[in-house]
Scaffold this active site. Structure first.
Site, PDB file in Angstrom:
ATOM      1  N   LYS A  33       0.847  -1.194   0.000  1.00 50.77           N
ATOM      2  CA  LYS A  33       0.000   0.000   0.000  1.00 50.77           C
ATOM      3  C   LYS A  33       0.886   1.249   0.000  1.00 50.77           C
ATOM      4  O   LYS A  33       2.098   1.163   0.256  1.00 50.77           O
ATOM      5  CB  LYS A  33      -0.907  -0.006   1.238  1.00 50.77           C
ATOM      6  CG  LYS A  33      -0.161   0.023   2.572  1.00 50.77           C
ATOM      7  CD  LYS A  33      -1.095  -0.172   3.749  1.00 50.77           C
ATOM      8  CE  LYS A  33      -0.328  -0.232   5.062  1.00 50.77           C
ATOM      9  NZ  LYS A  33      -1.206  -0.613   6.197  1.00 50.77           N
ATOM     10  N   ARG A 129     -10.124   0.315  15.947  1.00 46.48           N
ATOM     11  CA  ARG A 129     -10.084   1.188  14.778  1.00 46.48           C
ATOM     12  C   ARG A 129     -11.191   0.698  13.849  1.00 46.48           C
ATOM     13  O   ARG A 129     -12.276   1.228  13.869  1.00 46.48           O
ATOM     14  CB  ARG A 129      -8.686   1.133  14.147  1.00 46.48           C
ATOM     15  CG  ARG A 129      -8.412   2.224  13.158  1.00 46.48           C
ATOM     16  CD  ARG A 129      -6.980   2.169  12.663  1.00 46.48           C
ATOM     17  NE  ARG A 129      -6.614   0.862  12.138  1.00 46.48           N
ATOM     18  CZ  ARG A 129      -5.430   0.549  11.633  1.00 46.48           C
ATOM     19  NH1 ARG A 129      -4.459   1.445  11.627  1.00 46.48           N
ATOM     20  NH2 ARG A 129      -5.182  -0.652  11.158  1.00 46.48           N
ATOM     21  N   TYR A 258      18.366  28.360   8.870  1.00 47.87           N
ATOM     22  CA  TYR A 258      17.164  29.078   9.308  1.00 47.87           C
ATOM     23  C   TYR A 258      17.065  29.149  10.829  1.00 47.87           C
ATOM     24  O   TYR A 258      17.332  28.182  11.531  1.00 47.87           O
ATOM     25  CB  TYR A 258      15.911  28.379   8.793  1.00 47.87           C
ATOM     26  CG  TYR A 258      15.633  28.664   7.336  1.00 47.87           C
ATOM     27  CD1 TYR A 258      15.372  29.948   6.894  1.00 47.87           C
ATOM     28  CD2 TYR A 258      15.619  27.623   6.421  1.00 47.87           C
ATOM     29  CE1 TYR A 258      15.114  30.197   5.548  1.00 47.87           C
ATOM     30  CE2 TYR A 258      15.343  27.858   5.079  1.00 47.87           C
ATOM     31  CZ  TYR A 258      15.093  29.145   4.653  1.00 47.87           C
ATOM     32  OH  TYR A 258      14.836  29.386   3.333  1.00 47.87           O
ATOM     33  N   MET A 306      14.126  23.332   2.792  1.00 51.18           N
ATOM     34  CA  MET A 306      13.290  22.632   1.810  1.00 51.18           C
ATOM     35  C   MET A 306      14.132  21.787   0.850  1.00 51.18           C
ATOM     36  O   MET A 306      13.781  20.654   0.539  1.00 51.18           O
ATOM     37  CB  MET A 306      12.444  23.642   1.021  1.00 51.18           C
ATOM     38  CG  MET A 306      11.386  22.980   0.171  1.00 51.18           C
ATOM     39  SD  MET A 306      10.405  24.137  -0.784  1.00 51.18           S
ATOM     40  CE  MET A 306       9.394  24.915   0.456  1.00 51.18           C
TER      41      MET A 306
HETATM   42  C1  LIG Z   1      -0.411  -1.705   6.796  1.00 53.39           C
HETATM   43  C2  LIG Z   1      -0.977  -2.953   7.367  1.00 53.39           C
HETATM   44  C3  LIG Z   1      -0.159  -4.060   7.632  1.00 53.39           C
HETATM   45  C4  LIG Z   1       1.342  -4.030   7.484  1.00 53.39           C
HETATM   46  O1  LIG Z   1       1.918  -3.566   8.690  1.00 53.39           O
HETATM   47  P1  LIG Z   1       3.498  -3.536   8.892  1.00 53.39           P
HETATM   48  O2  LIG Z   1       3.683  -3.160  10.309  1.00 53.39           O
HETATM   49  O3  LIG Z   1       4.026  -2.529   7.940  1.00 53.39           O
HETATM   50  O4  LIG Z   1       3.985  -4.912   8.579  1.00 53.39           O
HETATM   51  C5  LIG Z   1      -0.758  -5.222   8.075  1.00 53.39           C
HETATM   52  N1  LIG Z   1      -2.097  -5.281   8.272  1.00 53.39           N
HETATM   53  C6  LIG Z   1      -2.904  -4.237   8.043  1.00 53.39           C
HETATM   54  C7  LIG Z   1      -4.358  -4.368   8.306  1.00 53.39           C
HETATM   55  C8  LIG Z   1      -2.380  -3.036   7.606  1.00 53.39           C
HETATM   56  O5  LIG Z   1      -3.190  -1.989   7.405  1.00 53.39           O
END
Ligand SMILES: *Cc1c(COP(=O)(O)O)cnc(C)c1O
Length: 362
Positions: A33, A129, A258, A306
């Site tokens: 993702k 969640r 800065y 930046m």
């Molecule tokens: C992003 C995600 C993972 C992967 O988690 P990592 O800690 O990066 O291995 C696994 N399960 C779900 C539901 C996620 O949203």
């Protein structure tokens, strides 16, 4: 050309993916993702397509990008569908789908599908969640099975604190999962990277046909703050590097950058590096954050701007204009930089942008 670039080692990616399987003893979804955590989803998927049991993405837009790139592996949508309309595309492109809410079950019941769905039914075991309440889980399972729309259901949950070995939360979540799913004969998917790296201490129920969901670890970064035995076997996939584009000698007592926040404590040779927060380097990284210059460690000094940042060359007389600077990679762990900047390696990777990305061993 501006020398800021990210080198992606696809051999290391494949190594880490195999490690996820080997350590867990289960099948593994490669979580790609968010553009593979900044590493490039299509390129990473192509590198893994011959070996991966499947991929996981956050949403259908990310899944379609992979399908349009002609990737045929199973793809799981980690949040399922956001609107019932998406079920048509899920059906058409043969995607696997998380179900975490009752409205999604109703939508599946109402939709005409060409083939039965592969559903990952998510239980809220305490992360609070998304996921079904333990008291409604069994009924949801039977309802989906009875709908005639589902070929298979994988029982799924997610750990909130698997990266904290001292926390009792994971054991509590496992107990909740065992109770809510008792008697359901199905494949199971519980572990993210920290969960599976701690296997088998954490998940004694995992079998070869169960599933882990490996994200951060396949990119070679550790999800733990401290050292961990299995995480030490990971190989960093991303090297973020640039070059020194300017050198200046300052007397003691001179400010840099800065806000004039950093003032030299001694006569200081300062290197200016073509890398800044617009590339994704964290602006909050404080003076002292490690960097590697021509293979030798030094430190960031002054505020990150930046497009540029400044490093201390005082103890590296051989370093100068054109020297290679590694911001993170094999010489400086992304975890070290993240810890210094008060964030996590996940965010460093995801924030990457503008830099040229180069792939090797593809
Ligand atoms: C992003 C995600 C993972 C992967 O988690 P990592 O800690 O990066 O291995 C696994 N399960 C779900 C539901 C996620 O949203």
């Amino acid at each position: 050309m501006r020398p800021a670039r990210a080198l992606i080692d696809l051999q290391a990616l494949r190594h880490n993916y195999q490690l996820a399987r080997e350590i867990s003893g289960a099948r593994a979804l490669a979580v790609i993702k968010a553009d593979a955590y900044g590493h490039g989803a299509v390129r990473c998927a192509q590198a893994l397509q011959g070996s991966a049991d499947g991929f996981a993405v956050a949403c259908i837009e990310e899944a379609l990008e992979l399908r349009y790139a002609t990737l045929r592996n199973p793809i799981l949508l980690l949040e399922g569908f956001f609107e019932a309309d998406e079920l048509k595309l899920i059906d058409q492109h043969d995607l696997w789908c998380v179900v975490h809410s009752t409205w999604q079950i109703e939508a599946i019941e109402r939709t005409r599908l060409n083939r039965p769905l592969n559903v990952w039914l998510k239980l809220d075991t305490g992360m609070h969640r998304v996921g079904l309440h333990p008291a409604e889980y069994r009924e949801a399972y039977h309802r989906l099975m009875a709908s005639g729309k589902v070929a298979k259901i994988v029982l799924m949950s997610h750990f909130s604190s698997a990266d904290e070995p001292e926390s009792p939360r994971s054991a509590e979540q496992l107990a909740t999962f065992a109770h809510a799913s008792a008697g359901l004969q199905a494949e199971i998917s519980l572990c993210n990277s920290p969960g599976l790296l701690r296997w088998p201490q954490l998940t004694p129920r995992q079998r070869p046909d169960d599933w882990v969901r490996a994200g951060l670890m396949i990119y070679g970064a550790s999800p733990f703050e401290g050292p961990q035995e299995q995480a030490a076997r990971l190989r960093p996939v991303m090297t973020l590097e640039s070059k020194i584009i300017c050198v200046r000698e300052l007397a003691a007592g001179e400010p840099i950058g800065y806000g004039a926040r950093f003032v030299t404590e001694r006569p200081t040779r300062v290197g200016v590096v073509a890398m800044g927060y617009a590339d994704g380097y964290p602006r909050h990284a404080p003076s002292g954050t490690p960097v590697s210059i021509d293979g030798r460690r030094s430190r960031l000094i002054g505020r990150v701007s930046m497009d540029m940042l400044t490093v201390d060359l005082s103890d590296l007389p051989a370093a100068g204009l054109g020297s290679r600077v590694e911001l993170w990679g094999r010489e400086v762990g992304a975890g070290e930089v993240a810890a210094a900047a008060g964030t996590i390696p996940y965010q460093l990777f995801c924030n990457l942008r503008r830099v040229q990305t180069l792939y090797s061993a593809g």
